[in-house]
Design an enzyme around this catalytic site. Structure first.
Site, mmCIF file in Angstrom:
data_model
loop_
_atom_site.group_PDB
_atom_site.id
_atom_site.type_symbol
_atom_site.label_atom_id
_atom_site.label_comp_id
_atom_site.label_asym_id
_atom_site.label_seq_id
_atom_site.Cartn_x
_atom_site.Cartn_y
_atom_site.Cartn_z
ATOM 1 C CD1 TRP A 1 -29.351 38.492 59.978
ATOM 2 C CD2 TRP A 1 -29.245 37.950 62.142
ATOM 3 N NE1 TRP A 1 -28.029 38.237 60.278
ATOM 4 C CE2 TRP A 1 -27.942 37.908 61.596
ATOM 5 C CE3 TRP A 1 -29.422 37.657 63.492
ATOM 6 C CZ2 TRP A 1 -26.829 37.572 62.364
ATOM 7 C CZ3 TRP A 1 -28.309 37.334 64.262
ATOM 8 C CH2 TRP A 1 -27.028 37.289 63.703
ATOM 9 N NE ARG B 1 -32.801 44.796 59.049
ATOM 10 C CZ ARG B 1 -31.876 45.208 58.171
ATOM 11 N NH1 ARG B 1 -32.172 45.295 56.887
ATOM 12 N NH2 ARG B 1 -30.665 45.531 58.589
ATOM 13 C CD GLN C 1 -25.734 48.261 61.462
ATOM 14 O OE1 GLN C 1 -25.382 49.312 60.957
ATOM 15 N NE2 GLN C 1 -25.788 47.136 60.777
ATOM 16 C CG ASP C 2 -25.742 44.765 64.801
ATOM 17 O OD1 ASP C 2 -26.925 44.923 64.452
ATOM 18 O OD2 ASP C 2 -24.909 44.163 64.111
ATOM 19 C CG ASP D 1 -30.897 44.982 62.005
ATOM 20 O OD1 ASP D 1 -32.088 45.218 61.749
ATOM 21 O OD2 ASP D 1 -30.060 44.735 61.115
ATOM 22 C CD GLN E 1 -22.547 45.450 60.658
ATOM 23 O OE1 GLN E 1 -21.836 46.406 60.345
ATOM 24 N NE2 GLN E 1 -22.960 44.547 59.787
#
Length: 560
Positions: A464, A462, A372-373, A394, A350
C-alpha cells in the site's frame, strides 16, 4: 622637492592605516565566521542520515544558536518543538477551511476534515509526550522504543488525513497537503535522529520500570490483588465472572443496555483497568473508545455470541478512517470474546470493522468480519491472539507494529472482478518501527470461498505504501494462496523498498519456489532475522503483555 616627497609618504601612510583597520575588522569577524562554520557542521552531523537533510539543517540551525553545545536529544527536542507549532497552524487552517467551505463541501470531504482535526489532536499529544521524554536525563536509553512508536504514529496521522480526500472532487487536498507533508518530513527527520540514540538493554529497562520490575513469574504485577488476577485469568478464558465494573445487557439485567452508555460512564484517564462485561446479543452501535478512556477492557460471551455490528462504508460517504464499527484510541485497551463486524457487503468496498490506534492494545479470542478493509491496524503497538479475521481485499491493513499469534485468517468470496489480498501494510518511511507480523497462524479460504476457490486469485499481501513490511512466520498456508504469493500495487511501485518475508511456513500454499522475484521479497533462512518480528522484539511485549492476563509467547515458538 621636499613637498613632492612628503605627499607620497602621507598617501602611503594613509594606505597602511586603511589596511590596518581593515585587518582589524577582519580579525574581529573571523571568530564569527569560524563559529558559523562550526554551527553548520554540527547541524549537518546531527542531520546525517535523515531523508530531508536540507530541512533538518535549516531547522536546527535556526532554532539552536549554540548548537555545538547541544546534545542529540536536545537537537531532536528542538525539531519536535518546531513540528508542534506546525501542527497547531495546520489544525487552525483546517478549522478555518471547514467554516469557510462548509456549504460547498460534500459530506465525505467534511468528514475528511473532521478526521484531520482529530488526527492533529493525536499528533499534538504524542509530540508533547516525545518532547517531555526527551527532556528526561535517560531519554536516549529508557524511551527509545516509545519515541520511535510515537513518531511513527505522528507521521501516519498526516498521511491518513490526506488519504481522506482520495475521492474528493474539490482541491481541498491541494490546499492543505503542503504543510502536512512538512510536518511529516520534520517527524521523519526526528525519527532518523532517534535511531542514532543508544538503546538501553531490555534487562535494564525492566529493572527500572515501575510496573515490570514488580512482575511475578505468574505474569501479574505483585501489587495486583489475587481476586483481580483470578478475574483477568477468567476473563481471558471467556468464562463467567462477577468481578466486572459495569455490565451491558439488552435484556435489562445489567447496568446499561448499550455499550456506549457503559463506556460514557467509565472513568477518564484511569490508571487502573476498568472492565465492561457485554452479555451475549447483537449490538448495532458504533463504538468509539477515545484517547481519554485508558485501560478499558471489553469482555464478551464469546465469538458469535457477543456481536457489535455496523455498516458504514466509503460508498455511503464515510472516510475509510471513519467507517469503523469499533474505533479504539485509548491506550491499553483489551477485548476478549467478541465479534466485531461491518456488514456493508462487498459491493460497498472500503468498510472497516475494527480500527485500532491504541498503544498496547490486545485482542484475544475475538473475530473481525467484513469484506474490503476489515481490520485497520492503524498505528502504535498491538497484539492479536487466537482471533479470526475474515475479508476480501486488503482486509488486514494499516501502519501499526502488530503481531498476530495463533490466529486464523480467512479469505472470503469477493466480487466477480476482484482478487483477495490478505494484507496491505502502510509503512511510509524506512525508519518507522511498523509492520505486520503473522506468526503461527492459519491462512485459509472461508466457507463461502471454498466452493469457488479456483475462480479467484488470492495473495498474501501487496504494498500500500513505499516501505510496506509484512512477514509470515511458521504459519500454515493453505492452497488458496496463489503460487506467486504477493501482488503488485501499481506497476513497479515499492517493489525495491518494501520488505516481505516468509519463514518456515507449512501447507500447500507455502512453497516459495514460484514466488515473486522482487528486490524487497525475502525467503528468510535465519532465525535471528525472523526473531526481529516476535512479540518480544517487534512490540516489546515483555514490558506490557504480562499484566494483561492474556496468553502469549515472546519468541518464535512457545518453547524457544
Amino acid at each position: 622637492m621636499f613637498t613632492s616627497l612628503l605627499l607620497p609618504c602621507f598617501f602611503l601612510l594613509f594606505l597602511l592605516l586603511l589596511f590596518h583597520n581593515k585587518f582589524l575588522e577582519n580579525h574581529q569577524e573571523s571568530p564569527r565566521i569560524i563559529h558559523a562554520y562550526e554551527h553548520v557542521q554540527v547541524a549537518e552531523s546531527a542531520c546525517d542520515g535523515t531523508l530531508y537533510p536540507d530541512l533538518c539543517v535549516s531547522t536546527v540551525s535556526a532554532v539552536l544558536p549554540e548548537l555545538r553545545r547541544k546534545t542529540l536529544p536536545e537537537i531532536i527536542a528542538a525539531t519536535i518543538n518546531v513540528t508542534m507549532k506546525e501542527v497547531r497552524t495546520a489544525s487552525s487552517n483546517c478549522s478555518s477551511l471547514r467554516r469557510k467551505l462548509n456549504k460547498k463541501l460534500e459530506p465525505l470531504e467534511l468528514r475528511a476534515l473532521e478526521d484531520c482535526l482529530e488526527l492533529f489532536s493525536y499528533t499534538a499529544s504524542d509530540l508533547s509526550k516525545i518532547f517531555s521524554d526527551l527532556k528526561a536525563s535517560s531519554a536516549q536509553e529508557k524511551y527509545y522504543d516509545d519515541l520511535r512508536t510515537l513518531l511513527s504514529a505522528a507521521m501516519t496521522n498526516q498521511y491518513t488525513c490526506l488519504d481522506g480526500f482520495a475521492y474528493s472532487k474539490n482541491n481541498t487536498r491541494e490546499i492543505i497537503q503542503g504543510r502536512l507533508k512538512r510536518i511529516s518530513h520534520h517527524a521523519s527527520n526526528a525519527l532518523a535522529m532517534v535511531r542514532k540514540l543508544k538503546r538501553r538493554s531490555r534487562k535494564l529497562i525492566e529493572e527500572d520500570s515501575p510496573v515490570v520490575a514488580r512482575m511475578r513469574r505468574d505474569g501479574f504485577p505483585a501489587w495486583m490483588k489475587k481476586s483481580d488476577r483470578r478475574f483477568l485469568q477468567s476473563a481471558a478464558n471467556s468464562t463467567n465472572s462477577t468481578s466486572y465494573d459495569l455490565i451491558v445487557a439488552q435484556d435489562g439485567s445489567g447496568n446499561f443496555s448499550t455499550i456506549n452508555d457503559a463506556l460514557n460512564a467509565a472513568p477518564n484517564n484511569s490508571n487502573t483497568r476498568f472492565v465492561i462485561y457485554i452479555k451475549s446479543g447483537a449490538y448495532y452501535e458504533y463504538v468509539d473508545i477515545p484517547r481519554s478512556k485508558t485501560l478499558i477492557s471489553f469482555v464478551g460471551d464469546g465469538i458469535g455470541k457477543t456481536l457489535i455490528k455496523g455498516n458504514r462504508s466509503v460508498i455511503d460517504g464515510w472516510t475509510t478512517f471513519r467507517s469503523a464499527t469499533v474505533a479504539v484510541v485509548g491506550n491499553g485497551f483489551i477485548a476478549t470474546g467478541i465479534t466485531i463486524e461491518n456488514y456493508a457487503g462487498a459491493v460497498k468496498h472500503q468498510a472497516v470493522a475494527l480500527r485500532s490506534g491504541a498503544d498496547f492494545s490486545a485482542f484475544y479470542r475475538c473475530s473481525f468480519v467484513g469484506y474490503q478493509d476489515t481490520l485497520y491496524v492503524y498505528s502504535n503497538r498491538q497484539f492479536f491472539r487466537q482471533c479470526d479475521i475474515y475479508g476480501t481485499v486488503d482486509f488486514i491493513f494499516g501502519n501499526a507494529a502488530v503481531v498476530f499469534q495463533n490466529c486464523s485468517l480467512y479469505a472470503r468470496r469477493p466480487l466477480d472482478n476482484q482478487q483477495n489480498i490478505f494484507t496491505a501494510q502502510g509503512r511510509e518511511d524506512p525508519n518507522q518501527n511498523t509492520g505486520i507480523s503473522i506468526l503461527n497462524c492459519k491462512v485459509a479460504a472461508a466457507a463461502d470461498l471454498l466452493p469457488v476457490v479456483t475462480q479467484f486469485q488470492t495473495y498474501l499481501g501487496r504494498p500500500w505504501k513505499q516501505y510496506s513490511r509484512t512477514v509470515y512466520l511458521l504459519s500454515k498456508i493453505e492452497s488458496v494462496v496463489d503460487p506467486k504469493g504477493w501482488l503488485e500495487w501499481n506497476g513497479t511501485f515499492a517493489l525495491s523498498t518494501l520488505y516481505y518475508g516468509e519463514y518456515q511456513n507449512r501447507g500447500p500454499g507455502s512453497n516459495t519456489s514460484g514466488r515473486v522475484n522482487w528486490p524487497g521479497y525475502h525467503v528468510i533462512n535465519s532465525s535471528a532475522e525472523a526473531s526481529q518480528f516476535t512479540v518480544e522484539n517487534f512490540i516489546q511485549g515483555s514490558l506490557w503483555l504480562p499484566s494483561s492476563g492474556l496468553p502469549f509467547y515472546l519468541n518464535l515458538t512457545a518453547t524457544s
